[in-house]
Design an enzyme around this catalytic site. Structure first.
Site, PDB file in Angstrom:
ATOM      1  N   HIS A 165       0.888  -1.154  -0.074  1.00 20.60           N
ATOM      2  CA  HIS A 165      -0.152  -0.138  -0.019  1.00 20.60           C
ATOM      3  C   HIS A 165       0.943   1.093  -0.177  1.00 20.60           C
ATOM      4  CE1 HIS A 165      -3.247  -2.398   0.277  1.00 20.60           C
ATOM      5  NE2 HIS A 165      -4.046  -1.827   1.179  1.00 20.60           N
ATOM      6  N   HIS A 224       1.140  -2.622   9.284  1.00 22.72           N
ATOM      7  CA  HIS A 224       2.617  -2.949   9.173  1.00 22.72           C
ATOM      8  C   HIS A 224       3.710  -2.370  10.053  1.00 22.72           C
ATOM      9  CE1 HIS A 224       2.029  -4.786   5.021  1.00 22.72           C
ATOM     10  NE2 HIS A 224       1.084  -3.603   4.985  1.00 22.72           N
TER      11      HIS A 224
END
Length: 272
Positions: A165, A224
Site C-alpha cells: 500500500h 505494518h
C-alpha cells in the site's frame, strides 16, 4: 458545469508552480514516520478504517493502479494531442505519435507496479514461515512454501511483508501530480466539449490523489511495522524518481508531460 469549472480553476491555482508536487515526497515520508510513531505508542483511535474490509480499501486501494490507469489514459491522450496541435504546431501524424509516446509512460508504470509487487511477494515467501496447529494424526507439522498454501490451511504466515500500500499509493499520487502539471500550459476554448472532458478528468484525478494520500495515512497509522512501511514508500519514491526525474529526461523514453514551450526550445527541461 460552472461549479466544475470553478473547481478546476481552484485546483489548477493550488497546483500551479509545482509546490505541492515538490513537497509531496517529503510529506509522504513524514506521514510514514509520524504514523508509525503514533501506532507504536498506541495513540491511534479505533475507527472503521482499521478494518481491511472498509469500502475505501476494498473498492479503491485494492485496485489503486486500475483507477489511476483508467483516468490517466484519456487525460494524457487528450492533453498531449491538444498541446501538440496548438502549442507545438505538429501535424496529425506527428501528434498521434507523440500521444503514443506519452501513453507509453503508463506501460512503464504498469511494469514498475507488477515487478515491485512480485518482488514483495517473493521476499515475504522467502522470509516467512507458517504458524498452524498440528492436525490430529500428524506426527510432524506440514511444511508450507508460500503464504497462499499457509492461508489455505487457515494458518498465519509470518514473513517480512513490505507495505505494498505504501509503495503503490505513493507512486500513484506522485505520478498523477506529474501528469496533471501539463494543464499549466494548456489553453482550450472556454465552451468547448474538450475543456469539459479534461476538467472532469482533472478534478477526478485530484480527488483520487486525495484518496491515495488519505489511505496512505491510514496505512501508516494502522498497518505494518515501521521498517515495512518505510521500505514500501522508499521504493515508491524510487520508482517515481527513476522515471520522471531521470529516465524521462532521456531522448529514448516516454518523455515528460509537455510544457508550454516548443520541444526544440532550450527551456524544455524539468526545471518547472
Amino acid at each position: 458545469m460552472e461549479r466544475l469549472e470553478r473547481c478546476g480553476r481552484w485546483l489548477r491555482a493550488a497546483l500551479a508552480g509545482g509546490r505541492v508536487r515538490r513537497r509531496l515526497p517529503a510529506a509522504l515520508l513524514a506521514i510514514a514516520l509520524l504514523g508509525s510513531a503514533l501506532k507504536d505508542s498506541d495513540l491511534v483511535p479505533d475507527t472503521p478504517l482499521r478494518n481491511k474490509r472498509n469500502p475505501l480499501n476494498v473498492y479503491f486501494v485494492k485496485v489503486a493502479w486500475a483507477w489511476t490507469l483508467w483516468l490517466l489514459l484519456p487525460f494524457i491522450a487528450l492533453t498531449t494531442y491538444q498541446l501538440a496541435r496548438t502549442k507545438l504546431l505538429y501535424g496529425r501524424p506527428q501528434s498521434a505519435l507523440l500521444v503514443l509516446r506519452r501513453l507509453s509512460a503508463l506501460a512503464v508504470g504498469t511494469a514498475v507496479w507488477f515487478c515491485c509487487t512480485q518482488l514483495f511477494i517473493y521476499i515475504e515467501n522467502l522470509t516467512g514461515e507458517c504458524s498452524i496447529p498440528a492436525k490430529p494424526g500428524e506426527n510432524t507439522p506440514r511444511l508450507y512454501a508460500t503464504k497462499r498454501e499457509c492461508h489455505q490451511d487457515s494458518g498465519v504466515w509470518n514473513g517480512f511483508d513490505i507495505s505494498g500500500h505504501c509503495f503503490l499509493l505513493s507512486y500513484c499520487a506522485l505520478m498523477i501530480l506529474e501528469e496533471v502539471a501539463v494543464l499549466e500550459g494548456l489553453s482550450m476554448d472556454h465552451n468547448s466539449r474538450l475543456r469539459v472532458v479534461v476538467n472532469v478528468l482533472f478534478v477526478s484525478l485530484c480527488l483520487l490523489t486525495v484518496i491515495w494520500v488519505f489511505m496512505f495515512l491510514c496505512t501508516a497509522l494502522y498497518f505494518h511495522d515501521f521498517s515495512q512501511k518505510l521500505l514500501g514508500v522508499l521504493i515508491g519514491l524510487s520508482g517515481w524518481y527513476g522515471t520522471y526525474r531521470f529516465w524521462y529526461l532521456k531522448p529514448f523514453s516516454p518523455g515528460l508531460p509537455l510544457p508550454n514551450v516548443p520541444l526544440s526550445s532550450k527551456k524544455y527541461s524539468y526545471s518547472r
